[in-house]
Design a protein around this motif. Structure first.
Motif, mmCIF file in Angstrom:
data_model
loop_
_atom_site.group_PDB
_atom_site.id
_atom_site.type_symbol
_atom_site.label_atom_id
_atom_site.label_comp_id
_atom_site.label_asym_id
_atom_site.label_seq_id
_atom_site.Cartn_x
_atom_site.Cartn_y
_atom_site.Cartn_z
ATOM 1 N N PHE A 198 0.842 -1.180 0.000
ATOM 2 C CA PHE A 198 0.000 0.000 0.000
ATOM 3 C C PHE A 198 0.888 1.245 0.000
ATOM 4 N N CYS A 255 -6.978 4.010 -0.926
ATOM 5 C CA CYS A 255 -6.237 2.755 -1.028
ATOM 6 C C CYS A 255 -5.580 2.704 -2.402
ATOM 7 N N TYR A 323 -8.546 -3.709 -2.414
ATOM 8 C CA TYR A 323 -8.999 -2.368 -2.035
ATOM 9 C C TYR A 323 -10.356 -2.398 -1.332
ATOM 10 N N HIS A 326 -9.420 -3.498 2.314
ATOM 11 C CA HIS A 326 -8.666 -2.446 3.000
ATOM 12 C C HIS A 326 -9.571 -1.278 3.380
ATOM 13 N N LEU A 327 -10.380 -0.827 2.443
ATOM 14 C CA LEU A 327 -11.246 0.320 2.710
ATOM 15 C C LEU A 327 -12.352 -0.029 3.705
ATOM 16 N N SER A 330 -11.053 0.237 7.121
ATOM 17 C CA SER A 330 -10.848 1.639 7.501
ATOM 18 C C SER A 330 -12.175 2.321 7.813
#
Length: 373
Positions: A198, A255, A323, A326-327, A330
């Motif tokens: 990343f 991301c 992505y 990951h998002l 978050s």
């Protein structure tokens, strides 16, 4: 009463043109006002005007402005798709089909004089602009970068002989639900298998950010080639888009996945929803519009899922799992409640199917209309 259509020729006409929409929708709770400064820049200084030709008109009834339209010829689009197709956009009108027809007929006549055989829209100069007439979801507030219109627009389009070219759909997601475990496991395997990483925008200096901007929009042009009506951005358009979008990036909503050589493999960019701030600004940055917009940018619970994609070299590798995973993590960490997807063409079943793994509902549907001329 007679409807008179006049070409926009003076600065005063131009101001009437870009302020008309906000006046038309002043009583709408859902509509998100455009900023005068943004609209003026788009109509006079947009990089796409380097190669697009256009005309603007206002409709008058008893001396009052009651509608507007722009006709556009994009030669790069026609060359790419081997068509003679003109565009219309900035198409707004009071609840009277005679106004809409007078404007559409005027735009059609000019497009025919330019050698066009079809007209379609509402569209901007290129894919980065606001496009698509709302056909469902009128009860919802759109993201800042999306159009809103009254339901009677749809009825008028059909009566004027326009038909559907394509639909774009947007979804509303529960942003706090996280990613499915299967997706998280797949993302972890892919990161290790291909030695991916990343990119952390918080640690980048100006030179690194400029390189990221160049690489990002190069990847953007490559990965959206197959998107309906897509037109690759020019260097001037890339520079303008980079200066606008990259400064809005927030680390928790960004991301960017890179390979061993720091080349972009995949990306997911999101932005805080600023629709309510734009409503309070009422089209003006000053004296307090900037404050309302900045407040929404810094304190948000809803986000707009702006751009996601993978470089063509990685298309078959399933990097969307990275992505998305990951998002989603978050979003949960930062207690984000709701996410609105960017419009996606409904025939792209692979892209639409992604959202089936999440708690979601259709939020808005937009249509591009087309007509032979």
């Amino acid at each position: 009463m007679q409807i008179v259509v006049k070409e926009v020729e003076t600065r005063r006409d131009l101001k009437k043109f870009y302020q008309f929409q906000n006046k038309l929708y002043k009583d709408s709770k859902e509509y998100v006002p455009t900023l005068d400064i943004d609209q003026k820049r788009s109509l006079t200084k947009d990089p796409a005007l380097d190669y697009c030709s256009n005309k603007m008109w206002l409709a008058y009834k008893e001396g009052k402005v009651v509608g507007r339209i722009m006709a556009i010829v994009n030669p790069r689009y026609n060359e790419l798709y081997n068509l003679r197709r003109g565009r219309f956009g900035w198409f707004d009108f009071e609840n009277d089909i005679n106004i809409a027809k007078a404007l559409a007929d005027t735009a059609e006549k000019w497009l025919k004089s330019q050698g066009m055989t079809e007209m379609h829209g509402p569209l901007a100069y290129n894919t980065m602009g606001r496009q698509g007439m709302l056909v469902s979801g009128f009860e919802n507030t759109p993201p800042v970068n999306c159009l809103y219109n009254y339901p009677y627009y749809v009825e008028f389009m059909e009566k004027m002989g326009f038909s559907k070219e394509c639909d774009w759909v947007q979804y509303r997601l529960n942003a706090s639900q996280g990613a499915p475990e299967k997706l998280e496991r797949m993302a972890d395997i892919l990161m290790r298998r291909y030695n991916l990483k990343f990119l952390d925008i918080k640690k980048m200096n100006k030179a690194q950010m400029r390189r990221l901007e160049d690489n990002f929009f190069k990847t953007y042009n490559e990965c959206f080639k197959a998107v309906h009506n897509f037109i690759p951005l020019t260097k001037h358009e890339i520079s303008s888009s980079a200066s606008h979008y990259m400064k809005l990036l927030r680390p928790e909503l960004t991301c960017i996945v890179a390979d061993e050589n720091d080349e972009i493999a995949a990306f997911g960019l999101c932005f805080p929803s600023m629709s309510e701030g734009f409503k309070k600004a009422r089209g003006k940055l000053f004296p307090f519009g900037w404050y309302h917009i900045l407040k929404e940018y810094n304190h948000y619970k809803t986000i707009d899922l702006m751009m996601v994609g993978s470089s063509p070299a990685w298309n078959s590798k399933g990097l969307s799992a990275i992505y998305h995973s990951h998002l989603a993590a978050s979003f949960r960490e930062h207690h984000i409640a709701c996410a609105i997807t960017n419009p996606q063409i409904d025939t792209n079943t692979a892209a639409v199917k992604v959202w089936e793994s999440y708690d979601h509902e259709e939020f808005m549907r937009r249509r591009c209309y087309i007509k032979s001329i």
